[in-house]
Write a protein that holds these residues in place. Sequence first.
Motif, PDB file in Angstrom:
ATOM      1  N   PRO A  40       0.640  -1.137   0.233  1.00 48.12           N
ATOM      2  CA  PRO A  40       0.205  -0.307   0.481  1.00 48.12           C
ATOM      3  C   PRO A  40       0.961   1.066  -0.180  1.00 48.12           C
ATOM      4  CG  PRO A  40      -0.626  -1.326   1.764  1.00 48.12           C
ATOM      5  CD  PRO A  40       0.250  -1.985   1.268  1.00 48.12           C
ATOM      6  N   GLU A  41       0.624   2.705  -0.899  1.00 52.42           N
ATOM      7  CA  GLU A  41       1.324   3.845  -0.841  1.00 52.42           C
ATOM      8  C   GLU A  41       0.336   4.204   0.582  1.00 52.42           C
ATOM      9  OE1 GLU A  41       0.633   4.877  -4.764  1.00 52.42           O
ATOM     10  OE2 GLU A  41       1.084   2.753  -5.258  1.00 52.42           O
ATOM     11  N   VAL A  42      -0.621   4.511   0.511  1.00 54.15           N
ATOM     12  CA  VAL A  42      -1.514   5.401   2.057  1.00 54.15           C
ATOM     13  C   VAL A  42      -0.108   4.913   3.668  1.00 54.15           C
ATOM     14  CG1 VAL A  42      -3.453   4.374   1.065  1.00 54.15           C
ATOM     15  CG2 VAL A  42      -2.852   3.014   2.844  1.00 54.15           C
ATOM     16  N   SER A  43      -0.906   6.337   4.017  1.00 51.03           N
ATOM     17  CA  SER A  43       0.112   6.421   5.111  1.00 51.03           C
ATOM     18  C   SER A  43      -0.968   6.049   6.355  1.00 51.03           C
ATOM     19  CB  SER A  43       0.449   7.838   5.497  1.00 51.03           C
ATOM     20  OG  SER A  43      -1.234   8.874   5.078  1.00 51.03           O
ATOM     21  N   ARG A  44      -2.428   6.412   5.963  1.00 50.04           N
ATOM     22  CA  ARG A  44      -3.427   5.221   6.644  1.00 50.04           C
ATOM     23  C   ARG A  44      -4.971   4.628   6.737  1.00 50.04           C
ATOM     24  NH1 ARG A  44      -3.824  11.836   7.529  1.00 50.04           N
ATOM     25  NH2 ARG A  44      -5.639  11.777   6.751  1.00 50.04           N
ATOM     26  N   GLY A  45      -5.632   4.005   7.086  1.00 45.03           N
ATOM     27  CA  GLY A  45      -6.438   3.409   7.463  1.00 45.03           C
ATOM     28  C   GLY A  45      -7.001   2.261   7.851  1.00 45.03           C
ATOM     29  N   ILE A  46      -7.974   2.126   7.744  1.00 47.79           N
ATOM     30  CA  ILE A  46      -9.299   1.894   8.241  1.00 47.79           C
ATOM     31  C   ILE A  46      -9.397   0.088   7.769  1.00 47.79           C
ATOM     32  CG2 ILE A  46     -11.195   1.666   9.488  1.00 47.79           C
ATOM     33  CD1 ILE A  46     -11.041   4.839  10.249  1.00 47.79           C
ATOM     34  N   ASP A  47      -9.723  -0.834   8.672  1.00 42.93           N
ATOM     35  CA  ASP A  47      -9.945  -2.337   7.812  1.00 42.93           C
ATOM     36  C   ASP A  47     -10.650  -3.028   8.415  1.00 42.93           C
ATOM     37  OD1 ASP A  47      -9.992  -1.636   4.140  1.00 42.93           O
ATOM     38  OD2 ASP A  47      -7.928  -1.384   4.982  1.00 42.93           O
ATOM     39  N   PRO A  48     -11.518  -4.110   9.214  1.00 41.40           N
ATOM     40  CA  PRO A  48     -12.198  -4.933   9.730  1.00 41.40           C
ATOM     41  C   PRO A  48     -10.550  -5.637   9.715  1.00 41.40           C
ATOM     42  CG  PRO A  48     -12.989  -5.203   7.403  1.00 41.40           C
ATOM     43  CD  PRO A  48     -11.958  -4.317   7.116  1.00 41.40           C
ATOM     44  N   ALA A  49     -10.445  -6.452  11.157  1.00 40.84           N
ATOM     45  CA  ALA A  49      -9.809  -7.113  11.603  1.00 40.84           C
ATOM     46  C   ALA A  49     -10.244  -7.778  12.304  1.00 40.84           C
ATOM     47  CB  ALA A  49      -8.064  -6.194  12.456  1.00 40.84           C
ATOM     48  N   ASP A  59     -17.616 -13.862  11.587  1.00 46.90           N
ATOM     49  CA  ASP A  59     -17.566 -13.123  13.551  1.00 46.90           C
ATOM     50  C   ASP A  59     -16.916 -11.956  14.039  1.00 46.90           C
ATOM     51  OD1 ASP A  59     -19.927 -14.889  13.071  1.00 46.90           O
ATOM     52  OD2 ASP A  59     -19.163 -16.607  13.698  1.00 46.90           O
ATOM     53  N   GLU A  60     -17.230 -11.649  15.166  1.00 42.30           N
ATOM     54  CA  GLU A  60     -16.678 -10.821  15.973  1.00 42.30           C
ATOM     55  C   GLU A  60     -15.446 -10.124  14.905  1.00 42.30           C
ATOM     56  OE1 GLU A  60     -16.899 -10.118  19.333  1.00 42.30           O
ATOM     57  OE2 GLU A  60     -19.107 -10.904  18.826  1.00 42.30           O
ATOM     58  N   GLY A  61     -15.616  -9.905  14.097  1.00 42.55           N
ATOM     59  CA  GLY A  61     -14.173  -8.348  13.599  1.00 42.55           C
ATOM     60  C   GLY A  61     -14.670  -6.723  13.896  1.00 42.55           C
ATOM     61  N   TRP A  62     -13.397  -6.570  13.693  1.00 54.75           N
ATOM     62  CA  TRP A  62     -13.967  -4.765  14.167  1.00 54.75           C
ATOM     63  C   TRP A  62     -12.931  -3.904  13.698  1.00 54.75           C
ATOM     64  CZ3 TRP A  62     -16.803  -4.336  18.444  1.00 54.75           C
ATOM     65  CH2 TRP A  62     -16.982  -5.941  19.276  1.00 54.75           C
ATOM     66  N   SER A  63     -13.490  -2.497  13.086  1.00 53.21           N
ATOM     67  CA  SER A  63     -12.450  -1.213  12.485  1.00 53.21           C
ATOM     68  C   SER A  63     -11.258  -1.419  13.553  1.00 53.21           C
ATOM     69  CB  SER A  63     -13.612  -1.007  12.087  1.00 53.21           C
ATOM     70  OG  SER A  63     -14.897  -0.519  11.566  1.00 53.21           O
ATOM     71  N   LEU A  64     -10.064  -1.406  12.403  1.00 52.30           N
ATOM     72  CA  LEU A  64      -8.811  -1.402  13.415  1.00 52.30           C
ATOM     73  C   LEU A  64      -8.221  -0.037  12.555  1.00 52.30           C
ATOM     74  CD1 LEU A  64      -6.673  -2.182  15.026  1.00 52.30           C
ATOM     75  CD2 LEU A  64      -5.682  -3.483  13.151  1.00 52.30           C
ATOM     76  N   SER A  65      -8.843   0.491  12.966  1.00 55.31           N
ATOM     77  CA  SER A  65      -7.897   2.040  12.743  1.00 55.31           C
ATOM     78  C   SER A  65      -6.065   2.074  12.373  1.00 55.31           C
ATOM     79  CB  SER A  65      -7.651   3.434  13.254  1.00 55.31           C
ATOM     80  OG  SER A  65      -6.942   3.868  11.913  1.00 55.31           O
ATOM     81  N   TYR A  66      -4.901   2.312  11.051  1.00 57.46           N
ATOM     82  CA  TYR A  66      -3.897   1.798  11.474  1.00 57.46           C
ATOM     83  C   TYR A  66      -2.986   2.698  10.931  1.00 57.46           C
ATOM     84  CZ  TYR A  66      -5.301  -0.587   7.108  1.00 57.46           C
ATOM     85  OH  TYR A  66      -5.495  -0.411   5.340  1.00 57.46           O
ATOM     86  N   GLU A  67      -2.083   3.530  11.358  1.00 57.83           N
ATOM     87  CA  GLU A  67      -1.525   4.718  10.055  1.00 57.83           C
ATOM     88  C   GLU A  67       0.135   4.859  10.519  1.00 57.83           C
ATOM     89  OE1 GLU A  67      -1.066   9.277  11.650  1.00 57.83           O
ATOM     90  OE2 GLU A  67      -2.624   8.435  12.483  1.00 57.83           O
ATOM     91  N   PHE A  68       0.691   4.744   9.214  1.00 56.18           N
ATOM     92  CA  PHE A  68       2.555   4.585   9.093  1.00 56.18           C
ATOM     93  C   PHE A  68       3.119   6.098   9.198  1.00 56.18           C
ATOM     94  CE2 PHE A  68      -0.134   1.600   6.872  1.00 56.18           C
ATOM     95  CZ  PHE A  68       0.424   0.194   7.479  1.00 56.18           C
ATOM     96  N   ASN A  69       4.356   5.985   9.419  1.00 55.92           N
ATOM     97  CA  ASN A  69       4.679   7.254   9.545  1.00 55.92           C
ATOM     98  C   ASN A  69       5.694   7.225   8.167  1.00 55.92           C
ATOM     99  OD1 ASN A  69       4.943   7.566  12.106  1.00 55.92           O
ATOM    100  ND2 ASN A  69       7.076   6.682  12.940  1.00 55.92           N
ATOM    101  N   SER A  70       5.853   5.956   7.571  1.00 49.17           N
ATOM    102  CA  SER A  70       6.004   5.817   5.616  1.00 49.17           C
ATOM    103  C   SER A  70       5.313   5.239   5.261  1.00 49.17           C
ATOM    104  CB  SER A  70       7.366   6.466   5.899  1.00 49.17           C
ATOM    105  OG  SER A  70       7.867   5.102   6.316  1.00 49.17           O
ATOM    106  N   PRO A  71       4.821   4.917   4.174  1.00 50.45           N
ATOM    107  CA  PRO A  71       3.837   4.198   4.021  1.00 50.45           C
ATOM    108  C   PRO A  71       4.165   2.646   3.864  1.00 50.45           C
ATOM    109  CG  PRO A  71       3.644   5.885   2.288  1.00 50.45           C
ATOM    110  CD  PRO A  71       5.012   6.002   3.175  1.00 50.45           C
ATOM    111  N   PRO A  72       3.727   1.121   3.574  1.00 49.63           N
ATOM    112  CA  PRO A  72       4.692   0.353   3.952  1.00 49.63           C
ATOM    113  C   PRO A  72       4.833   0.473   2.050  1.00 49.63           C
ATOM    114  CG  PRO A  72       2.337   0.120   4.480  1.00 49.63           C
ATOM    115  CD  PRO A  72       2.457   1.894   3.687  1.00 49.63           C
ATOM    116  N   LEU A  73       4.993   0.324   0.853  1.00 48.34           N
ATOM    117  CA  LEU A  73       4.874   0.656   0.246  1.00 48.34           C
ATOM    118  C   LEU A  73       6.702   1.144   0.065  1.00 48.34           C
ATOM    119  CD1 LEU A  73       4.966   0.174  -3.057  1.00 48.34           C
ATOM    120  CD2 LEU A  73       5.124   2.990  -3.377  1.00 48.34           C
ATOM    121  N   THR A  74       7.200   2.028   1.160  1.00 46.88           N
ATOM    122  CA  THR A  74       8.682   2.372   1.597  1.00 46.88           C
ATOM    123  C   THR A  74       9.147   1.790   2.266  1.00 46.88           C
ATOM    124  OG1 THR A  74       7.729   4.859   0.910  1.00 46.88           O
ATOM    125  CG2 THR A  74       9.341   4.474   2.118  1.00 46.88           C
ATOM    126  N   GLN A  75       8.216   1.020   2.672  1.00 46.33           N
ATOM    127  CA  GLN A  75       8.701   0.681   4.384  1.00 46.33           C
ATOM    128  C   GLN A  75       9.818  -0.836   3.973  1.00 46.33           C
ATOM    129  OE1 GLN A  75       6.934   0.661   8.797  1.00 46.33           O
ATOM    130  NE2 GLN A  75       5.687   2.336   7.674  1.00 46.33           N
TER     131      GLN A  75
END
Length: 118
Positions: A40-49, A59-75
Amino acid sequence: MRSSRYSRRTEIAYIDWIRRKKSHRALIHWSSEQERLGLPEVSRGIDPAWLSGTSSKLDEGWSLSYEFNSPPLTQGNPSIARVQFLVDEAPHKQLAAGVSLWLFERATQQYANVEILD
């Protein structure tokens, strides 16, 4: 024009609200398919986890917010992020060092493994 200002204000308020909640440092191990398609090229997002011990990902999935200092594409893979559940009813206390979650990958319809570090 007014609606675009409202949208920007709403986005800023939402980001501030997320940052006030308790977040945890985590390592996201992307699927091989996600790596093949491109990280991913994004620095943050929200997806089911789902907590890794959950018997069914339906069952029992929750919205997980994640934020990167630099995008995964870079890391690269794995990627370091700050993560947290969005809703108050989520099992926040279960996000502790050593816990793993499955994070839905939109591009692949597969799951990344999220390892909570703190």
